[in-house]
Design a protein around this motif. Structure first.
Motif, mmCIF file in Angstrom:
data_model
loop_
_atom_site.group_PDB
_atom_site.id
_atom_site.type_symbol
_atom_site.label_atom_id
_atom_site.label_comp_id
_atom_site.label_asym_id
_atom_site.label_seq_id
_atom_site.Cartn_x
_atom_site.Cartn_y
_atom_site.Cartn_z
ATOM 1 N N UNK A 147 -5.040 9.318 8.041
ATOM 2 C CA UNK A 147 -5.611 9.049 6.828
ATOM 3 C C UNK A 147 -5.859 7.651 6.661
ATOM 4 N N UNK A 148 -6.996 7.426 6.475
ATOM 5 C CA UNK A 148 -7.624 5.899 6.332
ATOM 6 C C UNK A 148 -6.838 5.214 5.245
ATOM 7 N N UNK A 149 -6.822 3.845 5.478
ATOM 8 C CA UNK A 149 -6.116 3.029 4.254
ATOM 9 C C UNK A 149 -6.962 1.819 4.362
ATOM 10 N N UNK A 150 -7.129 1.253 3.345
ATOM 11 C CA UNK A 150 -7.817 -0.102 3.033
ATOM 12 C C UNK A 150 -6.924 -1.402 3.437
ATOM 13 N N UNK A 151 -7.538 -2.345 4.001
ATOM 14 C CA UNK A 151 -6.908 -3.549 3.979
ATOM 15 C C UNK A 151 -5.895 -4.206 3.338
ATOM 16 N N UNK A 152 -6.345 -3.992 2.016
ATOM 17 C CA UNK A 152 -5.470 -4.430 0.794
ATOM 18 C C UNK A 152 -4.281 -3.424 0.882
ATOM 19 N N UNK A 153 -4.252 -2.192 0.867
ATOM 20 C CA UNK A 153 -3.181 -1.348 1.031
ATOM 21 C C UNK A 153 -2.460 -1.580 2.158
ATOM 22 N N UNK A 154 -2.975 -1.973 3.099
ATOM 23 C CA UNK A 154 -2.291 -2.193 4.440
ATOM 24 C C UNK A 154 -1.551 -3.597 4.245
ATOM 25 N N UNK A 155 -2.162 -4.633 3.622
ATOM 26 C CA UNK A 155 -1.411 -5.693 3.684
ATOM 27 C C UNK A 155 -0.093 -5.673 2.396
ATOM 28 N N UNK A 156 -0.419 -4.874 1.610
ATOM 29 C CA UNK A 156 0.600 -4.561 0.589
ATOM 30 C C UNK A 156 1.929 -3.964 1.354
ATOM 31 N N UNK A 157 1.700 -2.981 1.906
ATOM 32 C CA UNK A 157 2.600 -2.036 2.516
ATOM 33 C C UNK A 157 3.395 -2.953 3.593
ATOM 34 N N UNK A 158 2.633 -3.733 4.371
ATOM 35 C CA UNK A 158 2.921 -4.659 5.425
ATOM 36 C C UNK A 158 4.147 -5.770 4.895
ATOM 37 N N UNK A 159 3.638 -6.206 3.672
ATOM 38 C CA UNK A 159 4.485 -7.392 3.192
ATOM 39 C C UNK A 159 5.783 -6.506 2.330
ATOM 40 N N UNK A 160 5.433 -5.561 2.037
ATOM 41 C CA UNK A 160 6.981 -4.956 1.248
ATOM 42 C C UNK A 160 7.906 -4.522 2.383
ATOM 43 N N UNK A 161 7.211 -4.050 3.531
ATOM 44 C CA UNK A 161 8.389 -3.536 4.437
ATOM 45 C C UNK A 161 8.764 -4.401 5.246
ATOM 46 N N UNK A 162 8.115 -5.728 5.522
ATOM 47 C CA UNK A 162 8.757 -6.739 6.257
ATOM 48 C C UNK A 162 9.814 -7.688 5.467
ATOM 49 N N UNK A 163 9.367 -7.791 4.157
ATOM 50 C CA UNK A 163 9.940 -8.286 3.123
ATOM 51 C C UNK A 163 11.445 -7.808 3.302
#
Length: 403
Positions: A147-163
């Motif tokens: 399921x494709x996701x945008x860079x902004x969606x990916x960055x939001x998820x990345x920062x939430x999970x690593x936070x």
């Protein structure tokens, strides 16, 4: 001090072993890995086995994980645990509750991911062998294949999970390991997010998958790929942030076996010229037993050890390389002749990355290789920072090159 390790592939039953861990086999694996000279492993969980339901994490796999950490600790091996592994060696192992939902954007799935990380922390956060958590292996592949996701969606998820991971596993080396796609194009995650979230920047440097191999197995593009990736990451990171070559490896489907050691030694030596290198983690520890069917043919022979725990010739080469690099590093520290950051005249020049156009990794990779063939170690700087004199001075950049 540089770190040296392997991505751990269990000798017995591959990652299917999480359904029933053989502790004796695990202990034998850890002993064999330690004998290679490794100081750490990157160990991959099977998300579908650990969390079969969004509100339930199985106690037994968690206990088995603690037992594996115990075993690693007995042999002085630190462990990076890679958690949300739906993608491994060409197969998907997503929990059934994920269904056709996005693991990056669906709120219910994200809540389940957070729950899993919390249960993982309850079981392992205080374990002395735990080096840190990698939130998921090559998560970008979900966007590429499902399921494709945008860079902004990916960055939001990345920062939430690593936070969250940094909260649950404080003072650990918490990262996300992705392959070349987000680094070589504007896809899934931004290079800025990958170079700022978590503790260090994790890089997967595969000559075949990245496209480097098309320039030739002995080309600067291949042998200098790790060095290029580290310098590229530095352009988006704060000065001094470390980069980890978290995956690199070789197969006889790409080059002849008599070239394996040359690739290993040359690529590692080139990467070691970078100031911000954290260390290396080879893919992988063990070959996949050929009685297990259905893998891509190259996957069976990527180990330093065979499925019976016998060292292959490349294991001895890796051990020699580790010993050589440790000795070289110790000698430099003892003589106190290490140049200060930015004082090496070969490293004063940086190619400016033009942020006004779509990013083409190999445009910059080819230029980097061209300068490397001239004996010059070039860095990179983004166009938005190219006029920041203090930033350039902090990195020791004295010359800007515009392609």
């Amino acid at each position: 001090m540089l770190r040296f390790g392997v991505n751990y592939v269990p000798s017995k039953d591959w990652f299917y072993s999480w359904q029933d861990v053989d502790k004796t086999a695990t202990d034998e694996d850890m002993h064999a890995i330690k004998e290679i000279g490794a100081d750490h492993i990157r160990m991959h969980l099977r998300w579908d086995i650990f969390q079969p339901n969004e509100a339930f994490v199985c106690p037994k796999p968690l206990k088995d994980l603690v037992a594996v950490l115990d075993s690693a600790g007995r042999y002085g091996l630190d462990v990076e645990v890679t958690a949300l592994n739906g993608w491994m060696s060409g197969f998907w192992f997503l929990p059934s509750f994920a269904g056709e939902k996005s693991i990056i954007t669906d709120g219910g799935i994200i809540a389940a991911e957070r729950y899993f990380l919390k249960k993982l922390a309850e079981a392992t956060a205080d374990h002395p062998a735990l080096m840190g958590v990698d939130i998921g292996n090559e998560i970008n592949m979900f966007g590429a294949n499902r399921i494709p996701f945008t860079v902004s969606e990916g960055d939001r998820w990345l920062r939430e999970m690593l936070g969250l991971t940094d909260e649950l596993f404080p003072d650990k080396i918490n990262v996300v390991g992705v392959d070349h796609q987000p680094w070589f194009s504007d896809a899934y995650f931004s290079r800025e997010a990958l170079s700022s979230a978590g503790s260090v920047t994790a890089l997967h440097c595969w000559t075949g998958f990245s496209g480097a191999l098309k320039y030739g197995a002995d080309s600067e593009e291949c042998l200098g790929l790790q060095r290029f990736c580290i310098e590229l990451a530095d352009a988006y990171a704060r000065p001094g942030r470390k980069a980890w070559v978290q995956e690199f490896g070789i197969t006889d489907e790409w080059v002849s076996e008599d070239s394996f050691e040359r690739y290993m030694v040359s690529s590692m030596d080139a990467a070691a010229e970078c100031e911000n290198l954290w260390g290396f983690t080879w893919w992988c520890s063990h070959d996949i037993d050929r009685r297990l069917k259905g893998f891509n043919s190259m996957e069976y022979g990527l180990g330093l050890l065979d499925a019976a725990n016998r060292p292959k010739p490349l294991a001895a080469a890796y051990k020699r390389q580790i010993e050589k690099m440790k000795k070289r590093g110790a000698g430099e520290r003892q003589t106190a002749k290490m140049p200060a950051s930015g004082t090496d005249v070969r490293k004063g020049a940086a190619i400016v990355i033009d942020e006004s156009e779509p990013f083409d990794g190999w445009k910059y990779g080819r230029a980097f290789a061209r300068f490397s063939r001239q004996g010059r170690h070039i860095r990179f700087v983004t166009s938005s920072r190219a006029d920041d004199e203090k930033y350039l001075a902090d990195r020791g950049i004295t010359e800007l090159i515009r392609l």
